[in-house]
Design a protein around this motif. Structure first.
Motif, PDB file in Angstrom:
ATOM      1  N   ILE A 111       0.863  -1.184   0.000  1.00 32.88           N
ATOM      2  CA  ILE A 111       0.000   0.000   0.000  1.00 32.88           C
ATOM      3  C   ILE A 111       0.901   1.237   0.000  1.00 32.88           C
ATOM      4  N   ALA A 112       0.927   1.969  -1.091  1.00 29.72           N
ATOM      5  CA  ALA A 112       1.786   3.152  -1.216  1.00 29.72           C
ATOM      6  C   ALA A 112       1.061   4.373  -0.667  1.00 29.72           C
ATOM      7  N   VAL A 113       1.725   5.148   0.210  1.00 26.16           N
ATOM      8  CA  VAL A 113       1.113   6.341   0.788  1.00 26.16           C
ATOM      9  C   VAL A 113       2.096   7.504   0.733  1.00 26.16           C
ATOM     10  N   LYS A 114       1.526   8.720   0.796  1.00 24.27           N
ATOM     11  CA  LYS A 114       2.304   9.950   0.840  1.00 24.27           C
ATOM     12  C   LYS A 114       1.942  10.702   2.114  1.00 24.27           C
ATOM     13  N   ALA A 153       6.239   7.133   0.992  1.00 22.73           N
ATOM     14  CA  ALA A 153       6.998   8.020   0.115  1.00 22.73           C
ATOM     15  C   ALA A 153       7.782   9.021   0.954  1.00 22.73           C
ATOM     16  N   SER A 154       8.751   9.694   0.337  1.00 22.73           N
ATOM     17  CA  SER A 154       9.579  10.670   1.040  1.00 22.73           C
ATOM     18  C   SER A 154       8.730  11.753   1.680  1.00 22.73           C
ATOM     19  N   GLY A 155       9.199  12.206   2.859  1.00 21.79           N
ATOM     20  CA  GLY A 155       8.514  13.306   3.518  1.00 21.79           C
ATOM     21  C   GLY A 155       8.419  13.094   5.009  1.00 21.79           C
ATOM     22  N   GLU A 156       7.741  14.031   5.679  1.00 23.06           N
ATOM     23  CA  GLU A 156       7.551  13.984   7.121  1.00 23.06           C
ATOM     24  C   GLU A 156       6.126  13.549   7.434  1.00 23.06           C
ATOM     25  N   TYR A 157       6.019  12.617   8.373  1.00 20.35           N
ATOM     26  CA  TYR A 157       4.721  12.085   8.788  1.00 20.35           C
ATOM     27  C   TYR A 157       4.543  12.375  10.277  1.00 20.35           C
TER      28      TYR A 157
END
Length: 742
Positions: free
Chosen positions: A458-461, A483-487
């Motif tokens: 399951i791909a998420v952003k 995906a790349s980034g801050e969660y």
């Protein structure tokens, strides 16, 4: 004329008997209660297909051998007893078949009991094609049986028992009154499915008798059963009575042994033990008088000490009934042992167990190891065993007399077992039970547990609440790919399925928890993290935060926690910010940290120390740390605790290799004054690590013949490891060698 009258009389009698036999099909518990009150010989009660919730079945009556009273399912496997359900049967010639127990647990001390109360027992009765699947009490240490056999001449056969997770024997033959002794029960063609490692005493799969009645004969026959990965504790089968026969059973990759713990005159014959190199797989352990171990096939067994491939124990002189009686007149003959790593003779020899075996013989056995290394370890005088004409392919050492070294040529027989061409040595088996020949043919033996990364990706952003919402929708085995980034995790992520959080390829992922914990592993949950950075910068400014924890109480499913190639930073918003904390009575099959970085942590890293009641209980079976970097962990790196004097478990195990440890354990709140504390750990390997300016390693041995190796490490500005023996007055047995101190 008289002949015709006689025939007519017989026909009329038969017709009358048939007319009297009744069949009751019932659709609910009230209808069953009405039918159960009027049962007589030959009658049948049929439960309608469907779910029967919270149904405590009482099945009583007096049938005959020719006309038993039967309780069965409308369709086998389609009558499912859920919630708090059980079955008690009492009387004569009763037959129960086709029922399934799942999605619940027994409210009493057994799921199926061959008695109604202490005075009303079942005799000459049969339970067949019954399933008990994952029907475990949610309190792991609330003890019960799944099947309790009382009375005499009963049979339990072609049934399926899998996944008992709470304390107590899966199946017990009870001899607690004269009415249940010399019982001649038959236990045959059952599938004993995987029983997870329990992590304490009380995880046997089958027990025949107890120590209180161990000098009483049971005459129970255990034949043609399949034991599949029964790993509960060191005793798979515990025989605690006399004159039993255990024949033609298969033990597949089961950790532990068939143990003749108490009782005399038992026969162990034609059984097959297939370890396939799985750790702690064992064979047969011999104690007491007049035991016969003949024509068994043992292969690929790795266990040692009380769990070894074959063990003959020392006894206690004038032993009380609950300790270890001397081995006398044992016969061990025509067994085949292929790649069995350990044969222990005089096992348990100490200041109490000084009675060596006597008047026994070890004859015509075939012992072959690919390594050509002797598996024998001798711990006392074995002159009381007459070794006669045994064939081996290694140089005899610990035992020399009666072992004949010879290069041999083995072939596979029709069962796929290795046998000697044209020889008198070893086992010869006509037929080996297949897995599909045990248990009911209508119930699947496929494993229930989902493995990591076995589901969909399951791909998420990054988005608000994306972690919690995706986790809620995911299925067990799925991979949540970030995906790349801050969660930002605004909620504690409750993990009650097997799930992986993984950074996408070449992605830089940072997760910021805003609660006191990021993950809580709950019942049925297992967690894997890969390629992720987790920062404590936005955590609550309070002491005692825990980044990952299990639920605080009530877990009865074992779990796994794995983290690879990840980074944990800045768990320093306040003091005592811990990385991982195991709840009381939680149990991990595996905790594995590999290729990670841990930087700036004010608390402890792995807190596996909740079971301090010293009952032999512990929080993790295997702990693996490999190729990690630990820098600035103020608390203890690992606190792994197993207290008490029980010797029924395999672990805990620690493997710590190729790690860099810097500035660890130096915080003022570290009351252990250690970077690592291992208390009662059974197998520890700490090697090829660098310890720089850190607290020392503390080893505390208790019971169980612990094996500890601390070697090939570099200790810079770090004190030497210490080891103490807390139970036995002896020189510490930990091997601390080939380390470099700077």
């Amino acid at each position: 004329m008289k002949v015709h009258q006689l025939l007519l009389g017989i026909l009329l009698s038969a017709a009358s008997s048939l007319a009297l036999a009744a069949q009751y099909k019932v659709a609910n518990q009230s209808e069953y209660e009405i039918a159960a009150q009027k049962l007589s010989a030959g009658d049948t009660v049929i439960l309608a297909s469907g779910e029967w919730k919270n149904f405590e079945i009482v099945f009583k009556g007096k049938g005959t051998k020719e006309k038993p009273i039967t309780l069965t399912a409308e369709t086998k496997g389609k009558v499912v007893l859920t919630g708090q359900s059980n079955l008690r049967l009492a009387g004569e010639y009763l037959v129960v078949s086709g029922l399934v127990f799942k999605d619940g647990y027994t409210p009493s001390n057994s799921v199926i009991s061959f008695k109604y109360n202490d005075k009303e027992l079942a005799n000459n009765s049969r339970v067949t094609e019954v399933v008990i699947d994952e029907f475990s009490n949610p309190d792991r240490f609330e003890s019960d049986y799944w099947v309790a056999l009382y009375g005499k001449n009963n049979r339990f056969d072609h049934s399926f028992l899998r996944g008992k997770r709470n304390k107590g024997v899966t199946m017990a033959v009870r001899l607690n009154t004269e009415a249940s002794q010399q019982n001649h029960h038959l236990i045959d063609h059952n599938y004993f499915g995987p029983r997870p490692t329990f992590g304490s005493n009380g995880g046997e799969t089958l027990r025949i008798g107890t120590s209180h009645y161990s000098l009483t004969d049971s005459y129970t026959r255990v034949e043609n059963n399949y034991f599949d990965r029964c790993d509960g504790e060191v005793e798979i089968i515990s025989v605690k009575s006399g004159k039993n026969q255990l024949k033609n059973n298969v033990f597949f990759e089961s950790r532990g042994t068939l143990t003749l713990r108490h009782g005399n005159g038992n026969v162990i014959e034609n059984n097959v033990f297939l370890g396939n190199g799985v750790e702690h797989t064992g064979g047969i352990r011999v104690i007491n008088r007049d035991q016969v171990v003949r024509n068994n096939y043992l292969s690929g067994l790795t266990g040692y000490r009380f769990g070894s491939g074959f063990t003959i124990m020392n006894g206690v002189p004038n032993s009380p009934i609950n300790r270890y009686h001397q081995v006398v007149n044992a016969v061990v003959e025509n067994n085949t042992l292929i790649n069995v790593e350990n044969i222990y003779l005089g096992a348990g020899s100490d200041s109490e167990r000084t009675a060596t075996p006597k008047d026994s013989r070890f004859k015509n056995n075939l012992i072959i190891n690919d390594t050509k290394k002797s598996p024998f370890s001798v711990f006392d005088d074995m002159s009381g065993i007459d070794f006669v004409d045994n064939l081996v392919n290694f140089e005899p050492s610990a035992i020399k007399q009666g072992l004949k070294k010879k290069s041999v040529s083995l072939r596979k027989d029709k069962n796929g077992l290795l046998v000697l061409k044209g020889g008198k040595y070893g086992a010869q088996l006509d037929k080996v039970l297949e897995k599909n020949d045990a248990g009911p043919n209508w119930y699947s033996k496929a494993d229930l547990k989902k493995s990591f990364d076995s589901g969909k990706v399951i791909a998420v952003k990054p988005a608000d609440s994306v972690l919690s919402e995706t986790l809620a929708q995911a299925q067990s085995g799925d991979v949540i790919e970030l995906a790349s980034g801050e969660y930002v995790a605004r909620k504690i992520l409750a993990v009650h399925k097997t799930i992986t959080f993984k950074a996408a390829q070449n992605a830089e992922v940072v997760i910021y928890p805003e609660r006191s914990s990021l993950f809580e592993i709950q019942n049925l949950g297992s967690l894997k993290l890969q390629g992720i950075t987790i920062s404590g910068q936005r955590s609550p400014d309070s002491s005692g935060n825990v980044l990952i924890r299990t639920q605080k109480w009530g877990m009865y499913n074992n779990y796994d926690f794995i983290m690879h190639n990840s980074k944990i930073v800045d768990l320093d918003i306040n003091h005592s910010f811990h990385f991982f904390d195991a709840g009381a009575r939680s149990f991990a099959d595996l905790i594995e940290l590999q290729g990670n970085e841990f930087i700036n942590i004010t608390g402890d890293l792995l807190r596996l120390n909740r079971e301090t009641d010293d009952l032999g209980i512990y929080n993790a079976e295997y702990v693996v740390l490999k190729n990690n970097k630990f820098d600035g962990v103020q608390g203890v790196l690992i606190d792994l605790y197993r207290g008490g004097r029980d010797e029924s478990t395999f672990g805990p195990h620690l493997a710590m290799t190729d790690n860099t440890v810097s500035q660890v354990g130096l915080g003022k709140r570290n009351k252990l004054d250690a970077s690592i504390r291992l208390h009662g750990v059974q197998h520890s390997v700490v090697e090829n690590n660098l310890f720089n300016n850190s607290e020392l390693i503390k080893i505390e041995h208790t019971v169980g013949d612990p094996q500890t190796y601390i070697r090939n490490n570099v200790f810079k500005n770090t004190e030497k490891p210490t080891a103490v023996e807390l139970v036995f007055k002896q020189t510490p047995t930990a091997i601390i060698e080939q380390n470099e101190y700077k």
